[in-house]
Design a protein around this motif. Sequence first.
Motif, short mmCIF file in Angstrom:
data_model
loop_
_atom_site.label_atom_id
_atom_site.label_comp_id
_atom_site.label_asym_id
_atom_site.label_seq_id
_atom_site.Cartn_x
_atom_site.Cartn_y
_atom_site.Cartn_z
N ARG A 17 8.36 42.18 48.38
CA ARG A 17 7.99 43.08 47.29
C ARG A 17 6.46 43.13 47.13
O ARG A 17 5.89 44.20 46.97
N ARG A 18 5.81 41.97 47.21
CA ARG A 18 4.34 41.94 47.12
C ARG A 18 3.68 42.75 48.23
O ARG A 18 2.61 43.33 48.03
N LEU A 19 4.32 42.75 49.39
CA LEU A 19 3.77 43.45 50.54
C LEU A 19 4.18 44.93 50.58
O LEU A 19 3.67 45.69 51.40
N GLY A 20 5.12 45.30 49.72
CA GLY A 20 5.60 46.68 49.70
C GLY A 20 6.48 47.01 50.89
O GLY A 20 6.48 48.15 51.37
N ILE A 21 7.20 45.99 51.39
CA ILE A 21 8.11 46.21 52.51
C ILE A 21 9.49 45.68 52.14
O ILE A 21 9.65 45.01 51.11
N THR A 22 10.46 45.95 52.97
CA THR A 22 11.82 45.45 52.70
C THR A 22 11.91 43.98 53.12
O THR A 22 11.10 43.49 53.93
N GLN A 23 12.91 43.31 52.58
CA GLN A 23 13.14 41.92 52.96
C GLN A 23 13.47 41.83 54.45
O GLN A 23 13.06 40.89 55.13
N GLN A 24 14.18 42.83 54.96
CA GLN A 24 14.54 42.84 56.38
C GLN A 24 13.29 42.95 57.25
O GLN A 24 13.18 42.31 58.29
N ALA A 25 12.32 43.77 56.79
CA ALA A 25 11.07 43.92 57.55
C ALA A 25 10.29 42.60 57.55
O ALA A 25 9.71 42.21 58.56
N LEU A 26 10.29 41.90 56.40
CA LEU A 26 9.62 40.61 56.34
C LEU A 26 10.33 39.60 57.24
O LEU A 26 9.68 38.83 57.96
N SER A 27 11.64 39.61 57.21
CA SER A 27 12.42 38.70 58.06
C SER A 27 12.06 38.92 59.54
O SER A 27 11.87 37.97 60.30
N LYS A 28 11.95 40.17 59.91
CA LYS A 28 11.58 40.51 61.29
C LYS A 28 10.17 39.99 61.60
O LYS A 28 9.93 39.43 62.67
N MET A 29 9.24 40.17 60.65
CA MET A 29 7.87 39.70 60.83
C MET A 29 7.84 38.18 61.01
O MET A 29 7.10 37.64 61.82
N GLU A 30 8.67 37.48 60.22
CA GLU A 30 8.70 36.02 60.28
C GLU A 30 9.32 35.51 61.58
O GLU A 30 9.26 34.32 61.86
N ASN A 31 9.87 36.41 62.37
CA ASN A 31 10.40 36.03 63.68
C ASN A 31 9.51 36.50 64.83
O ASN A 31 9.85 36.30 65.98
N CYS A 32 8.37 37.14 64.49
CA CYS A 32 7.46 37.67 65.51
C CYS A 32 6.57 36.58 66.08
O CYS A 32 6.15 35.67 65.38
N GLU A 33 6.26 36.73 67.36
CA GLU A 33 5.31 35.84 68.02
C GLU A 33 3.88 36.16 67.57
O GLU A 33 3.05 35.27 67.44
N VAL A 34 3.61 37.46 67.35
CA VAL A 34 2.26 37.93 67.04
C VAL A 34 2.33 38.90 65.87
O VAL A 34 3.27 39.69 65.78
N VAL A 35 1.33 38.83 64.99
CA VAL A 35 1.21 39.78 63.87
C VAL A 35 -0.21 40.33 63.94
O VAL A 35 -1.16 39.57 64.08
N ASP A 36 -0.35 41.66 63.85
CA ASP A 36 -1.68 42.25 63.95
C ASP A 36 -2.57 41.80 62.78
O ASP A 36 -2.07 41.38 61.72
N ASP A 37 -3.88 41.86 62.98
CA ASP A 37 -4.85 41.34 62.01
C ASP A 37 -4.73 41.98 60.63
O ASP A 37 -4.84 41.31 59.62
N GLU A 38 -4.51 43.30 60.59
CA GLU A 38 -4.42 43.99 59.31
C GLU A 38 -3.22 43.48 58.51
O GLU A 38 -3.31 43.19 57.32
N ARG A 39 -2.09 43.35 59.17
CA ARG A 39 -0.88 42.86 58.50
C ARG A 39 -1.06 41.39 58.09
O ARG A 39 -0.66 40.99 57.00
N LEU A 40 -1.70 40.61 58.95
CA LEU A 40 -1.95 39.20 58.64
C LEU A 40 -2.84 39.07 57.41
O LEU A 40 -2.61 38.20 56.56
#
Length: 120
Positions: free
Chosen positions: A23-46
């Motif tokens: 919610r703080r990031l303005g994304i869905t929980q599913q999108a955050l879950s996917k991010m938390e499983n990523c090997e790499v996150v781009d600098d802007e998102r980080l």
Amino acid sequence: MNIGQKIARLREIRGIKQADLARRLGITQQALSKMENCEVVDDERLERVASALEVSPDVIRNFREDVIINNVYDQNNTVINYQFNPIEKIVALYDQLLATERKRIELLETLLKIEQEKKH
């Protein structure tokens, strides 16, 4: 530990639920879950995630499970991160305790000798 796992672990340490961070990031929980499983996150998102977790992006990048991070604020309310290994702290405290106990034993042995000499 990949960057997604670091984000998840820091979120847990901060006591933030996945739904709340999403919610703080303005994304869905599913999108955050996917991010938390990523090997790499781009600098802007980080940057956005770090801001939502109230840490710097470097704290996320450099996060290690075996290191504790203490945030200390200087006079300008700037965060200074101190990192330490809790196992090293425990070993140091144990060494101090052991040294204290050795001194206590020496003192007791000295007192015992004095008492024995008084009796003779």
